[in-house]
Enzyme design. Structure first.
Site, PDB file in Angstrom:
ATOM      1  N   GLU A  66      69.645 -83.460  29.440  1.00 60.60           N
ATOM      2  CA  GLU A  66      69.709 -85.015  28.860  1.00 60.60           C
ATOM      3  C   GLU A  66      68.452 -85.737  28.911  1.00 60.60           C
ATOM      4  O   GLU A  66      67.970 -86.369  28.028  1.00 60.60           O
ATOM      5  CB  GLU A  66      70.643 -85.718  29.615  1.00 60.60           C
ATOM      6  CG  GLU A  66      72.025 -85.232  29.458  1.00 60.60           C
ATOM      7  CD  GLU A  66      72.443 -84.026  29.958  1.00 60.60           C
ATOM      8  OE1 GLU A  66      73.631 -83.549  29.651  1.00 60.60           O
ATOM      9  OE2 GLU A  66      72.007 -83.670  30.938  1.00 60.60           O
ATOM     10  N   HIS A 135      83.655 -86.667  33.004  1.00 59.94           N
ATOM     11  CA  HIS A 135      83.732 -86.972  31.639  1.00 59.94           C
ATOM     12  C   HIS A 135      84.242 -88.260  31.108  1.00 59.94           C
ATOM     13  O   HIS A 135      84.696 -88.388  29.981  1.00 59.94           O
ATOM     14  CB  HIS A 135      84.561 -85.715  31.215  1.00 59.94           C
ATOM     15  CG  HIS A 135      83.702 -84.468  31.202  1.00 59.94           C
ATOM     16  ND1 HIS A 135      83.523 -83.606  32.374  1.00 59.94           N
ATOM     17  CD2 HIS A 135      83.500 -83.418  30.275  1.00 59.94           C
ATOM     18  CE1 HIS A 135      83.030 -82.644  32.392  1.00 59.94           C
ATOM     19  NE2 HIS A 135      82.943 -82.421  30.909  1.00 59.94           N
TER      20      HIS A 135
END
Length: 331
Positions: A66, A135
């Site tokens: 990321e 998540h």
């Protein structure tokens, strides 16, 4: 809201895809990058078809990194491109914080206006889909706290495409949070042509006179359900979908509260440090003399996001929102 009844009906995630297709066709400086966004079309298929249409130079599959995804996008943005990096889930954003906060958000200031950073970071966020750990976070307050970032949260397919277009065209970095709980929950007409929905403007989803209810993203639907249920008991709720959390529509919030004198804020993020506190402070500062009751907060809890067995207890749902509204109205 679109009035074109001939427009195709799309889900929210289809509106994301349509918005990406439309903006990439309109402007060849727009590029997409992220994990698995290419040939496979992304974990939620939001980028489906982009790779075949625009090719590997503009739709880039990246490593699982990321910080690298966002850092690359910062460099692209500083050099004239308009990158749209995707982070698969909001809970994966933390390795990229340095790039977002220290570079993307500050590039214009640090360069004294020589550079801007026109990038849109897409992140599915929020709970309700029975996902594993990391998540389901709803941490929009992190980004609202940072000067230099805009934060956008759509709640309808029509708004999604229009807000995404506005975000991509914006000269500064935008955090575009997509409520995955409602990715495929419903459809509405979404025009095929290019259009924008302005950033920084709330939408009145329901007009009312008794209490103002402020919300955004996936919480808009249960809030509307609660408002309709309470209407049968004579409680007239005004529901504002904020849509953009930074810059927040201060005028819309204050004007609505001056009309009703009561307020409820609904969000799925944890209560402490959540945006409900900021909205409450705004009301106190700008409309104290109109206040008839304490502002009620209906939020997630100050605990790590639970696994799926307890998810329904964590998320605000219509019954809990109704209770919060009654608390404000009956004070």
């Amino acid at each position: 809201m679109s009035t074109d009844e001939t427009a195709p009906e799309r889900t929210l995630v289809e509106a994301v895809s349509d918005g990406l297709h439309t903006e990439m066709a309109r402007d060849d400086t727009v590029v997409a990058l992220g994990e698995d966004i290419g040939a496979s079309g992304g974990v939620f298929r939001a980028t489906d078809g982009l790779y075949d249409r625009f090719g590997r130079e503009r739709v880039v599959d990246t490593p699982l990194a990321e910080s690298g995804i966002v850092g690359t996008a910062v460099g692209l943005a500083a050099n004239g491109m308009r990158p749209v990096p995707e982070l698969q889930f909001m809970g994966f954003v933390y390795p990229a914080f340095d790039q977002i906060i220290n570079h993307a958000a500050r590039l214009r200031t640090r360069s004294r206006g020589r550079y801007s950073c026109p990038m849109t970071i897409r992140m599915p966020f929020g709970g309700g889909i029975r996902a594993p750990e990391h998540h389901s976070e709803s941490k929009e307050a992190f980004f609202v706290h940072e000067a230099g970032l805009k934060v956008v949260v759509p709640s309808t397919p029509y708004d999604t495409k229009g807000l995404l277009a506005s975000a991509i065209r914006d000269p500064d970095p935008v955090i575009f949070l997509e409520p995955k709980l409602i990715y495929r929950s419903f459809r509405e007409a979404v025009p095929e042509e290019s259009y924008t929905v302005p950033l920084g403007e709330a939408a009145v989803r329901r007009e009312g006179a008794d209490v103002s209810v402020f919300t955004w993203g996936a919480m808009t639907r249960p809030t509307m359900e609660a408002a309709e249920n309470l209407a049968a008991d004579g409680v007239d709720c005004e529901v504002l979908d904020l849509r953009t959390l930074s810059p927040i529509d201060r005028d819309a919030i204050v004007d609505s509260f001056k009309k009703t004198g009561r307020a409820v804020v609904v969000h799925e993020a944890p209560r402490t440090g959540g945006l409900a506190g900021e909205i409450t402070s705004l009301i106190q500062e700008e409309a104290l003399l109109y206040q008839e009751a304490p502002v009620t907060r209906v939020t997630g809890f100050d605990v790590p996001y639970p696994l799926y067995a307890l998810e329904d207890y964590y998320l605000p749902e219509a019954a809990r929102i109704e209770d919060g509204i009654r608390e404000a109205v009956e004070f």
